[in-house]
Scaffold this motif. Structure first.
Motif, PDB file in Angstrom:
ATOM      1  N   LYS A  47      12.601 -73.066 -53.378  1.00  0.00           N
ATOM      2  CA  LYS A  47      11.918 -73.206 -52.097  1.00  0.00           C
ATOM      3  C   LYS A  47      12.014 -71.881 -51.336  1.00  0.00           C
ATOM      4  O   LYS A  47      13.100 -71.313 -51.198  1.00  0.00           O
ATOM      5  N   LEU A  48      10.863 -71.416 -50.871  1.00  0.00           N
ATOM      6  CA  LEU A  48      10.830 -70.151 -50.144  1.00  0.00           C
ATOM      7  C   LEU A  48      11.493 -70.298 -48.781  1.00  0.00           C
ATOM      8  O   LEU A  48      11.161 -71.202 -48.014  1.00  0.00           O
ATOM      9  N   ILE A  49      12.436 -69.422 -48.511  1.00  0.00           N
ATOM     10  CA  ILE A  49      13.063 -69.369 -47.189  1.00  0.00           C
ATOM     11  C   ILE A  49      12.303 -68.396 -46.303  1.00  0.00           C
ATOM     12  O   ILE A  49      11.895 -68.724 -45.193  1.00  0.00           O
ATOM     13  N   GLN A  50      12.093 -67.179 -46.803  1.00  0.00           N
ATOM     14  CA  GLN A  50      11.321 -66.185 -46.059  1.00  0.00           C
ATOM     15  C   GLN A  50      10.962 -65.015 -46.960  1.00  0.00           C
ATOM     16  O   GLN A  50      11.670 -64.698 -47.912  1.00  0.00           O
ATOM     17  N   ARG A  51       9.835 -64.383 -46.637  1.00  0.00           N
ATOM     18  CA  ARG A  51       9.485 -63.083 -47.205  1.00  0.00           C
ATOM     19  C   ARG A  51       9.719 -62.057 -46.104  1.00  0.00           C
ATOM     20  O   ARG A  51       9.350 -62.276 -44.948  1.00  0.00           O
ATOM     21  N   TYR A  52      10.312 -60.921 -46.461  1.00  0.00           N
ATOM     22  CA  TYR A  52      10.611 -59.916 -45.442  1.00  0.00           C
ATOM     23  C   TYR A  52      10.631 -58.525 -46.066  1.00  0.00           C
ATOM     24  O   TYR A  52      10.752 -58.380 -47.286  1.00  0.00           O
ATOM     25  N   LYS A  53      10.483 -57.519 -45.233  1.00  0.00           N
ATOM     26  CA  LYS A  53      10.423 -56.119 -45.670  1.00  0.00           C
ATOM     27  C   LYS A  53       9.376 -55.934 -46.771  1.00  0.00           C
ATOM     28  O   LYS A  53       9.501 -55.044 -47.607  1.00  0.00           O
ATOM     29  N   ARG A  54       8.376 -56.816 -46.798  1.00  0.00           N
ATOM     30  CA  ARG A  54       7.258 -56.800 -47.744  1.00  0.00           C
ATOM     31  C   ARG A  54       7.669 -57.044 -49.188  1.00  0.00           C
ATOM     32  O   ARG A  54       7.017 -57.778 -49.903  1.00  0.00           O
ATOM     33  N   PHE A  55       8.761 -56.447 -49.632  1.00  0.00           N
ATOM     34  CA  PHE A  55       9.101 -56.477 -51.056  1.00  0.00           C
ATOM     35  C   PHE A  55      10.258 -57.410 -51.395  1.00  0.00           C
ATOM     36  O   PHE A  55      10.742 -57.404 -52.521  1.00  0.00           O
ATOM     37  N   LEU A  56      10.709 -58.217 -50.444  1.00  0.00           N
ATOM     38  CA  LEU A  56      11.848 -59.105 -50.692  1.00  0.00           C
ATOM     39  C   LEU A  56      11.539 -60.524 -50.232  1.00  0.00           C
ATOM     40  O   LEU A  56      10.748 -60.737 -49.311  1.00  0.00           O
ATOM     41  N   ALA A  57      12.176 -61.493 -50.882  1.00  0.00           N
ATOM     42  CA  ALA A  57      12.037 -62.894 -50.490  1.00  0.00           C
ATOM     43  C   ALA A  57      13.349 -63.615 -50.775  1.00  0.00           C
ATOM     44  O   ALA A  57      13.960 -63.410 -51.834  1.00  0.00           O
TER      45      ALA A  57
END
Length: 239
Positions: free
Chosen positions: A11-21
């Motif tokens: 389950k996706l928590i968050q995508r951040y800094k474009r290149f990380l999740a």
């Protein structure tokens, strides 16, 4: 293209800094995965979405997991969407080799990442069997705001417009040039340019088509074990 091992759900928590999740795997373990996509991923980053990750134990990789697929539901049931923008070139190459794309059949040689234009590299260059070399640029498509209609781009892309101008120049020099939009989702029934997102790209697309750049769109069939190019999708507004 088969994945070396089946993908891992989470389950996706968050995508951040474009290149990380950050993703919570089954069992409650949270991992940080690389996100191999430089675009906005409009509509595909909702927290709580079901995602699938590939795994690689190479000691040279900073992150063991890479985000590959997300489940997207626009009201007609969930569909898998491929977000890894490094996959399309290989998928199209495989499809050409397997004869899945008749518009690109009949060439003796296929080369990838060949220098051309203004310090650029063409994704695929086909030669032999036709007097004209064929320059093929591949774009990854995953945006869908209306059920059934895939769109590109999902953010402004001057680089994409530059590629269209370079393809136009190849046509002017007597070559064949093809813009291939590869939709990494199986629910696409049509394809259109997202003119409201990038009017400049829409203008470059229209001009490239006017001067003879061929426009193709194919969709994929996806599962947690493989992604394959499936069938052609009509492009709206070509006339």
């Amino acid at each position: 293209m088969q994945f070396p091992t089946p993908l891992v759900p989470g389950k996706l928590i968050q995508r951040y800094k474009r290149f990380l999740a950050d993703v919570m795997l089954e069992g409650g373990v949270t991992v940080t995965a690389s996100c191999p996509n430089t675009g906005s991923m409009l509509g595909l980053t909702g927290p709580g979405s079901t995602v699938w990750l590939s795994e690689n134990d190479s000691p040279t990789r900073k992150y063991r997991h890479a985000w590959e697929l997300i489940e997207n539901d626009l009201g007609a049931g969930p569909h898998l969407v491929g977000i890894n923008s490094s996959r399309p070139n290989g998928l199209v190459t495989e499809a050409i080799t397997d004869g899945v794309i008749p518009e690109l059949a009949g060439y003796a040689t296929l080369r990838r990442e060949v220098r051309y234009g203004l310090a650029s590299r063409i994704d695929i260059l086909l030669t032999g069997g036709d007097p004209r070399p064929c320059y093929v640029e591949v774009k990854n498509v995953h945006l869908m705001r209306t059920a059934g209609r895939a769109e590109f781009p999902d953010s402004k892309t001057e680089r994409g417009a530059k590629h269209l101008r370079e393809l136009s120049q190849m046509v002017a020099e007597g070559n064949r040039a093809v813009m291939m939009f590869l939709v990494q989702r199986g629910d696409a029934e049509s394809f259109d340019i997202a003119r409201d997102i990038d009017p400049a790209y829409a203008e470059a697309f229209a001009e490239a088509h006017r001067v003879g750049v061929e426009m193709l769109c194919y969709r994929c069939r996806l599962s947690p074990t493989e992604i394959v190019v499936d069938q052609a999708v009509p492009i709206l507004g070509l006339g």
